[in-house]
Design a protein around this motif. Structure first.
Motif, PDB file in Angstrom:
ATOM      1  N   GLY A 163      28.547  35.994  18.315  1.00  0.00           N
ATOM      2  CA  GLY A 163      27.205  36.551  18.389  1.00  0.00           C
ATOM      3  C   GLY A 163      26.815  37.400  17.202  1.00  0.00           C
ATOM      4  N   LEU A 164      27.666  37.439  16.164  1.00  0.00           N
ATOM      5  CA  LEU A 164      27.414  38.309  15.012  1.00  0.00           C
ATOM      6  C   LEU A 164      26.710  37.587  13.865  1.00  0.00           C
ATOM      7  CD1 LEU A 164      30.868  40.163  14.899  1.00  0.00           C
ATOM      8  CD2 LEU A 164      28.717  40.957  15.927  1.00  0.00           C
ATOM      9  N   VAL A 165      26.938  36.283  13.714  1.00  0.00           N
ATOM     10  CA  VAL A 165      26.336  35.522  12.617  1.00  0.00           C
ATOM     11  C   VAL A 165      25.707  34.261  13.191  1.00  0.00           C
ATOM     12  CG1 VAL A 165      26.691  34.416  10.390  1.00  0.00           C
ATOM     13  CG2 VAL A 165      28.112  36.380  11.037  1.00  0.00           C
ATOM     14  N   GLU A 166      24.402  34.243  13.255  1.00  0.00           N
ATOM     15  CA  GLU A 166      23.690  33.088  13.800  1.00  0.00           C
ATOM     16  C   GLU A 166      23.959  31.846  12.952  1.00  0.00           C
ATOM     17  OE1 GLU A 166      21.243  31.030  16.441  1.00  0.00           O
ATOM     18  OE2 GLU A 166      21.910  33.115  16.557  1.00  0.00           O
ATOM     19  N   GLY A 167      24.378  30.772  13.612  1.00  0.00           N
ATOM     20  CA  GLY A 167      24.593  29.512  12.928  1.00  0.00           C
ATOM     21  C   GLY A 167      25.984  29.297  12.374  1.00  0.00           C
ATOM     22  N   LEU A 168      26.877  30.289  12.502  1.00  0.00           N
ATOM     23  CA  LEU A 168      28.246  30.153  11.995  1.00  0.00           C
ATOM     24  C   LEU A 168      29.175  29.833  13.165  1.00  0.00           C
ATOM     25  CD1 LEU A 168      30.222  30.360   9.613  1.00  0.00           C
ATOM     26  CD2 LEU A 168      30.472  32.804  10.155  1.00  0.00           C
ATOM     27  N   HIS A 169      29.837  28.682  13.122  1.00  0.00           N
ATOM     28  CA  HIS A 169      30.682  28.219  14.212  1.00  0.00           C
ATOM     29  C   HIS A 169      32.072  27.894  13.681  1.00  0.00           C
ATOM     30  CE1 HIS A 169      26.630  27.698  15.746  1.00  0.00           C
ATOM     31  NE2 HIS A 169      26.423  26.741  14.854  1.00  0.00           N
ATOM     32  N   PHE A 170      33.099  28.128  14.489  1.00  0.00           N
ATOM     33  CA  PHE A 170      34.446  27.809  14.037  1.00  0.00           C
ATOM     34  C   PHE A 170      35.301  27.327  15.204  1.00  0.00           C
ATOM     35  CE2 PHE A 170      35.037  32.182  15.438  1.00  0.00           C
ATOM     36  CZ  PHE A 170      36.322  32.188  15.985  1.00  0.00           C
ATOM     37  N   TYR A 195      48.609  22.315  13.327  1.00  0.00           N
ATOM     38  CA  TYR A 195      47.540  23.288  13.517  1.00  0.00           C
ATOM     39  C   TYR A 195      46.392  22.949  12.583  1.00  0.00           C
ATOM     40  CZ  TYR A 195      49.561  25.352   9.284  1.00  0.00           C
ATOM     41  OH  TYR A 195      50.059  25.535   8.019  1.00  0.00           O
ATOM     42  N   GLY A 196      45.192  23.431  12.919  1.00  0.00           N
ATOM     43  CA  GLY A 196      44.036  23.147  12.092  1.00  0.00           C
ATOM     44  C   GLY A 196      42.887  24.082  12.393  1.00  0.00           C
ATOM     45  N   MET A 197      41.868  23.998  11.575  1.00  0.00           N
ATOM     46  CA  MET A 197      40.693  24.856  11.716  1.00  0.00           C
ATOM     47  C   MET A 197      39.476  24.138  11.171  1.00  0.00           C
ATOM     48  SD  MET A 197      39.975  28.607  10.012  1.00  0.00           S
ATOM     49  CE  MET A 197      38.392  29.448  10.281  1.00  0.00           C
ATOM     50  N   SER A 198      38.328  24.366  11.770  1.00  0.00           N
ATOM     51  CA  SER A 198      37.066  23.869  11.230  1.00  0.00           C
ATOM     52  C   SER A 198      36.053  25.004  11.201  1.00  0.00           C
ATOM     53  CB  SER A 198      36.517  22.704  12.061  1.00  0.00           C
ATOM     54  OG  SER A 198      36.080  23.155  13.331  1.00  0.00           O
ATOM     55  N   LEU A 199      35.113  24.895  10.273  1.00  0.00           N
ATOM     56  CA  LEU A 199      34.079  25.913  10.093  1.00  0.00           C
ATOM     57  C   LEU A 199      32.786  25.204   9.743  1.00  0.00           C
ATOM     58  CD1 LEU A 199      33.729  29.089   9.888  1.00  0.00           C
ATOM     59  CD2 LEU A 199      33.951  28.772   7.411  1.00  0.00           C
ATOM     60  N   SER A 200      31.700  25.567  10.404  1.00  0.00           N
ATOM     61  CA  SER A 200      30.406  24.974  10.079  1.00  0.00           C
ATOM     62  C   SER A 200      29.347  26.053  10.045  1.00  0.00           C
ATOM     63  CB  SER A 200      30.018  23.893  11.095  1.00  0.00           C
ATOM     64  OG  SER A 200      29.649  24.473  12.330  1.00  0.00           O
ATOM     65  N   TYR A 201      28.298  25.772   9.275  1.00  0.00           N
ATOM     66  CA  TYR A 201      27.201  26.738   9.153  1.00  0.00           C
ATOM     67  C   TYR A 201      25.878  25.995   9.132  1.00  0.00           C
ATOM     68  CZ  TYR A 201      24.293  30.567   7.474  1.00  0.00           C
ATOM     69  OH  TYR A 201      23.308  31.521   7.357  1.00  0.00           O
ATOM     70  N   ASP A 202      24.967  26.407  10.012  1.00  0.00           N
ATOM     71  CA  ASP A 202      23.626  25.839  10.051  1.00  0.00           C
ATOM     72  C   ASP A 202      22.774  26.557   9.012  1.00  0.00           C
ATOM     73  OD1 ASP A 202      24.461  24.270  12.190  1.00  0.00           O
ATOM     74  OD2 ASP A 202      23.870  25.790  13.661  1.00  0.00           O
ATOM     75  N   ILE A 203      22.612  25.955   7.844  1.00  0.00           N
ATOM     76  CA  ILE A 203      21.892  26.583   6.747  1.00  0.00           C
ATOM     77  C   ILE A 203      20.420  26.752   7.093  1.00  0.00           C
ATOM     78  CG2 ILE A 203      21.317  26.375   4.294  1.00  0.00           C
ATOM     79  CD1 ILE A 203      23.854  24.592   4.038  1.00  0.00           C
ATOM     80  N   THR A 204      19.844  25.707   7.631  1.00  0.00           N
ATOM     81  CA  THR A 204      18.473  25.743   8.162  1.00  0.00           C
ATOM     82  C   THR A 204      18.471  24.987   9.481  1.00  0.00           C
ATOM     83  OG1 THR A 204      17.739  23.680   7.106  1.00  0.00           O
ATOM     84  CG2 THR A 204      17.590  25.709   5.786  1.00  0.00           C
ATOM     85  N   ASP A 205      17.294  24.800  10.058  1.00  0.00           N
ATOM     86  CA  ASP A 205      17.195  24.041  11.303  1.00  0.00           C
ATOM     87  C   ASP A 205      17.567  22.572  11.098  1.00  0.00           C
ATOM     88  OD1 ASP A 205      16.404  26.269  12.672  1.00  0.00           O
ATOM     89  OD2 ASP A 205      14.251  25.833  12.517  1.00  0.00           O
ATOM     90  N   THR A 206      17.505  22.083   9.854  1.00  0.00           N
ATOM     91  CA  THR A 206      17.756  20.673   9.587  1.00  0.00           C
ATOM     92  C   THR A 206      18.971  20.416   8.700  1.00  0.00           C
ATOM     93  OG1 THR A 206      16.221  20.741   7.700  1.00  0.00           O
ATOM     94  CG2 THR A 206      15.317  20.086   9.835  1.00  0.00           C
ATOM     95  N   LYS A 241      25.081  17.564   6.033  1.00  0.00           N
ATOM     96  CA  LYS A 241      24.156  16.649   6.702  1.00  0.00           C
ATOM     97  C   LYS A 241      22.762  17.250   6.790  1.00  0.00           C
ATOM     98  CE  LYS A 241      24.504  17.857  11.624  1.00  0.00           C
ATOM     99  NZ  LYS A 241      24.768  17.356  12.985  1.00  0.00           N
ATOM    100  N   TYR A 242      21.774  16.344   6.781  1.00  0.00           N
ATOM    101  CA  TYR A 242      20.366  16.700   6.954  1.00  0.00           C
ATOM    102  C   TYR A 242      19.833  15.879   8.118  1.00  0.00           C
ATOM    103  CZ  TYR A 242      15.339  17.003   6.168  1.00  0.00           C
ATOM    104  OH  TYR A 242      13.984  17.210   6.336  1.00  0.00           O
ATOM    105  N   ASP A 243      19.189  16.545   9.069  1.00  0.00           N
ATOM    106  CA  ASP A 243      18.712  15.849  10.265  1.00  0.00           C
ATOM    107  C   ASP A 243      17.423  16.503  10.738  1.00  0.00           C
ATOM    108  OD1 ASP A 243      18.327  14.448  12.572  1.00  0.00           O
ATOM    109  OD2 ASP A 243      20.100  15.208  13.612  1.00  0.00           O
ATOM    110  N   ASP A 244      16.297  15.795  10.569  1.00  0.00           N
ATOM    111  CA  ASP A 244      15.021  16.314  11.068  1.00  0.00           C
ATOM    112  C   ASP A 244      14.490  15.469  12.223  1.00  0.00           C
ATOM    113  OD1 ASP A 244      14.068  14.006   9.904  1.00  0.00           O
ATOM    114  OD2 ASP A 244      12.778  14.996   8.435  1.00  0.00           O
TER     115      ASP A 244
END
Length: 370
Positions: A163-170, A195-206, A241-244
């Motif tokens: 809940g600290l950084v909107e759009g940042l998922h791990f 073992y492994g890790m993934s990280l994603s960030y929603d830069i914009t809505d698309t 990725k870009y998705d509108d």
């Protein structure tokens, strides 16, 4: 010789078919959804191994229950049956694709589950695995370490970084060893602890970006019989990725070590089953018209090198093709598709000997999902 979204959590839990799930039970804050699909598909190719019927049916259950105001539980099971087997067959076409149970900790605490699930490398690979057929196959293989679906996955996922950084998922993941005798596994489907890790960030809505890595111990049998030097199989990937909703564009890049299978994965003619190093690139584009038509195109390339049993280093294309086609959705439940895969690897008897595809493939089919 040549070798041949709002979040990641939602994308993994809501794979194809679940969007139209039917609720079959809802009582005392416990729900159970039923979903599934039937796909009739045919391959046409000069390559006999890629010729003929490829139909399947899938059925899944997805449940949730509220334990208290801050804790809930969930589970999922998904089964597949191949439809191109004779009724008196040996049953090898039937298998469990997914099966796991877990806990969700409030709105910001994330989730933890264990069972047969997707590996964290799929969080990147899923960006280009969006066509009805082909694509998403440069380095992903079920039961191949943590690249795709696998057994013994313990996974923690968190959206918006507590809940600290909107759009940042791990996601953080551990996979237990799978090499027991009698578990219907050969050396290709075995793995040590990983073992492994993934990280994603929603830069914009698309627009969004993702990265992932995994590291697994090789089993004693893999090192002994597949001529693998080293103790671990490692993989690194990044994607954008870009998705509108109308236009979809995505690209991923991956480097894997002792993880990408060479052809049919058998150690033939002195060439090991896994490339000592592979570089994999996938690009996909598609456009959704309002009336249901979706033209699409994808480019997939995998190159690798390996040290043969005689010490000679060999390298070349493991996979390289362009796929072009279209999908037409009659409604949200039924669609039809046709895709043509232009194989860009030159016809070579050496490639065919180790199972590297060199012929074009045409896939046509219909998909019903609920």
């Amino acid at each position: 010789m040549k070798l041949r979204n709002s979040s990641i959590l939602i994308s993994v839990l809501a794979m194809a078919g679940t969007a139209n799930a039917a609720e079959v039970f809802n009582k005392d804050q416990t729900t159970l959804d039923l979903y599934g699909e039937v796909q009739g598909m045919h391959y046409q190719s000069k390559d006999e191994s890629n010729q003929g019927d490829r139909s399947h049916a899938r059925l899944g259950l997805r449940g949730n229950t509220q334990i208290n105001s801050e804790l809930s539980a969930y589970g999922r099971w998904e089964y597949e049956a191949k439809l191109n087997n004779a009724e008196a067959g040996d049953g090898n076409g039937q298998h469990t694709r997914l099966g796991y149970a877990g806990l969700k900790f409030g709105t910001e605490g994330g989730t933890f589950d264990y069972g047969r699930n997707y590996g964290v490398m799929h969080d990147v690979a899923a960006m280009t695995d969006v066509l009805p057929e082909f694509g998403g196959d440069s380095f992903e293989t079920p039961d191949s370490f943590m690249t795709h679906r696998g057994t013994g996955m313990a996974t923690y996922r968190n959206d918006n970084f507590f809940g600290l950084v909107e759009g940042l998922h791990f996601a953080l993941q551990f996979q237990g060893r799978n090499d027991k005798t009698g578990s219907n596994r050969n050396l290709l489907g075995a793995n040590g602890d990983g073992y492994g890790m993934s990280l994603s960030y929603d830069i914009t809505d698309t627009l969004s970006a993702a990265a992932a890595f995994s590291s697994s111990r090789l089993t004693a049998g893999q090192k002994q019989h597949l001529n693998i030097e080293g103790d671990r199989a490692n993989s690194y990937a990044a994607g954008l990725k870009y998705d509108d909703e109308a236009l979809y564009l995505a690209a991923i890049y991956n480097q894997s070590y002792h993880m990408t299978r060479i052809g049919n994965g058998a150690a033939i003619d002195g060439v090991p089953a896994f490339a000592s190093k592979s570089e994999n690139l996938e690009v996909v584009a598609k456009y959704n018209f309002d009336f249901g038509l979706t033209p699409m195109v994808a480019f997939v390339q995998s190159t690798g090198k390996a040290t043969a049993f005689d010490g000679q280093t060999v390298s070349g294309a493991l996979k390289k093709y362009v796929a072009v086609g279209t999908n037409y959705a009659f409604n949200k439940n039924i669609s039809a598709f046709a895709l043509y895969q232009f194989n860009l690897i030159k016809n070579s008897e050496a490639d065919k000997a180790i199972g590297i595809a060199t012929d074009d493939i045409m896939a046509v089919g219909m998909l019903y999902q609920f």
